[in-house]
Write a protein that holds these residues in place. Structure first.
Motif, PDB file in Angstrom:
ATOM      1  N   LEU A  53      -7.102   4.866   9.924  1.00 52.09           N
ATOM      2  CA  LEU A  53      -6.122   4.984  11.087  1.00 52.09           C
ATOM      3  C   LEU A  53      -6.694   6.167  12.040  1.00 52.09           C
ATOM      4  O   LEU A  53      -6.493   6.104  13.223  1.00 52.09           O
ATOM      5  CB  LEU A  53      -4.411   5.088  10.680  1.00 52.09           C
ATOM      6  CG  LEU A  53      -3.724   4.760  11.354  1.00 52.09           C
ATOM      7  CD1 LEU A  53      -3.627   3.327  12.304  1.00 52.09           C
ATOM      8  CD2 LEU A  53      -2.304   4.978  10.723  1.00 52.09           C
ATOM      9  N   LEU A  58      -5.043   0.644  15.180  1.00 53.25           N
ATOM     10  CA  LEU A  58      -4.057   0.258  14.118  1.00 53.25           C
ATOM     11  C   LEU A  58      -4.438  -1.106  13.520  1.00 53.25           C
ATOM     12  O   LEU A  58      -4.423  -1.316  12.263  1.00 53.25           O
ATOM     13  CB  LEU A  58      -2.695   0.107  14.663  1.00 53.25           C
ATOM     14  CG  LEU A  58      -1.612  -0.602  13.637  1.00 53.25           C
ATOM     15  CD1 LEU A  58      -1.501   0.284  12.416  1.00 53.25           C
ATOM     16  CD2 LEU A  58      -0.175  -0.700  14.677  1.00 53.25           C
ATOM     17  N   SER A 101       0.790  -2.448   4.838  1.00 56.26           N
ATOM     18  CA  SER A 101       0.195  -1.571   5.801  1.00 56.26           C
ATOM     19  C   SER A 101       0.798  -1.340   6.971  1.00 56.26           C
ATOM     20  O   SER A 101       1.305  -0.241   7.426  1.00 56.26           O
ATOM     21  CB  SER A 101      -1.211  -2.035   6.255  1.00 56.26           C
ATOM     22  OG  SER A 101      -2.143  -1.939   5.225  1.00 56.26           O
ATOM     23  N   TRP A 102       1.827  -2.398   7.549  1.00 57.93           N
ATOM     24  CA  TRP A 102       2.438  -2.385   8.490  1.00 57.93           C
ATOM     25  C   TRP A 102       3.681  -1.518   8.230  1.00 57.93           C
ATOM     26  O   TRP A 102       4.200  -0.766   8.800  1.00 57.93           O
ATOM     27  CB  TRP A 102       2.725  -3.828   9.029  1.00 57.93           C
ATOM     28  CG  TRP A 102       3.692  -3.863  10.318  1.00 57.93           C
ATOM     29  CD1 TRP A 102       5.049  -4.103  10.221  1.00 57.93           C
ATOM     30  CD2 TRP A 102       3.294  -3.349  11.573  1.00 57.93           C
ATOM     31  NE1 TRP A 102       5.584  -4.142  11.531  1.00 57.93           N
ATOM     32  CE2 TRP A 102       4.482  -3.547  12.202  1.00 57.93           C
ATOM     33  CE3 TRP A 102       2.205  -2.883  12.302  1.00 57.93           C
ATOM     34  CZ2 TRP A 102       4.606  -3.514  13.812  1.00 57.93           C
ATOM     35  CZ3 TRP A 102       2.269  -2.734  13.595  1.00 57.93           C
ATOM     36  CH2 TRP A 102       3.409  -2.921  14.417  1.00 57.93           C
ATOM     37  N   TYR A 105       3.018   2.047   8.075  1.00 63.50           N
ATOM     38  CA  TYR A 105       2.783   2.763   9.584  1.00 63.50           C
ATOM     39  C   TYR A 105       4.069   2.773   9.992  1.00 63.50           C
ATOM     40  O   TYR A 105       4.416   3.767  10.818  1.00 63.50           O
ATOM     41  CB  TYR A 105       2.013   1.666  10.295  1.00 63.50           C
ATOM     42  CG  TYR A 105       1.832   2.261  11.647  1.00 63.50           C
ATOM     43  CD1 TYR A 105       0.866   3.056  11.867  1.00 63.50           C
ATOM     44  CD2 TYR A 105       2.523   1.522  12.809  1.00 63.50           C
ATOM     45  CE1 TYR A 105       0.868   3.524  13.332  1.00 63.50           C
ATOM     46  CE2 TYR A 105       2.316   1.990  13.941  1.00 63.50           C
ATOM     47  CZ  TYR A 105       1.509   3.110  14.112  1.00 63.50           C
ATOM     48  OH  TYR A 105       1.111   3.306  15.548  1.00 63.50           O
ATOM     49  N   LYS A 108       6.011   5.613   7.844  1.00 62.40           N
ATOM     50  CA  LYS A 108       5.521   6.845   7.779  1.00 62.40           C
ATOM     51  C   LYS A 108       5.524   7.564   6.354  1.00 62.40           C
ATOM     52  O   LYS A 108       5.492   8.646   6.119  1.00 62.40           O
ATOM     53  CB  LYS A 108       6.241   7.921   8.791  1.00 62.40           C
ATOM     54  CG  LYS A 108       5.875   7.619  10.167  1.00 62.40           C
ATOM     55  CD  LYS A 108       4.435   7.514  10.920  1.00 62.40           C
ATOM     56  CE  LYS A 108       4.543   7.338  12.118  1.00 62.40           C
ATOM     57  NZ  LYS A 108       3.583   6.115  12.527  1.00 62.40           N
TER      58      LYS A 108
END
Length: 133
Positions: A53, A58, A101-102, A105, A108
């Protein structure tokens, strides 16, 4: 997550006491089922995704880290047949990895994806275990 971990640990201990195996598998399978969601999320969402990242967009970071996560499951080559292995690689690399992963992201943190990963592995484990009975 702690309640799920403790529940699986208790069920596993009872099974080991009764048969000497964990749900029909060697004890190493037990450790893999309990620990893999945590270390895989630390490695693939915490370290790999985080580093990607910093250097890529992204979308590229999600794609690369998810494909690496899928390939990581080649480690199961000694435990499952070829078709099951290909299913695992495709599922983890093309579906599960991008979703985790989403989530990482957006939130956090890796802990939400770790809990979901643990639930995923637990559900799949019991589906496979009860299917083989």
């Amino acid at each position: 997550m702690a309640i799920l971990f403790i529940s699986i640990a208790i069920l596993g201990k009872l099974c080991i006491m009764k048969t000497g195996l964990l749900f029909g598998k060697p004890n190493t399978f037990y450790l893999e089922t309990l620990l893999s969601p945590i270390y895989e999320e630390i490695i693939f969402r915490g370290v790999v995704f985080g580093l990607l990242l910093r250097h890529y967009s992204l979308i590229k970071a999600i794609i690369f880290s998810s494909l690496l996560f899928g390939l990581w499951h080649l480690k199961n080559i000694f435990f499952v047949d070829t078709v099951e292995l290909l299913k695992q690689i495709c599922y983890t690399g093309l579906i599960f990895g991008p979703i985790m992963s989403w989530i990482t992201y957006k939130t956090k943190t890796i802990w939400i994806s770790s809990i979901i990963h643990y639930l995923n592995n637990t559900i799949i484990f019991f589906m496979v275990y009860y299917d083989s009975l």
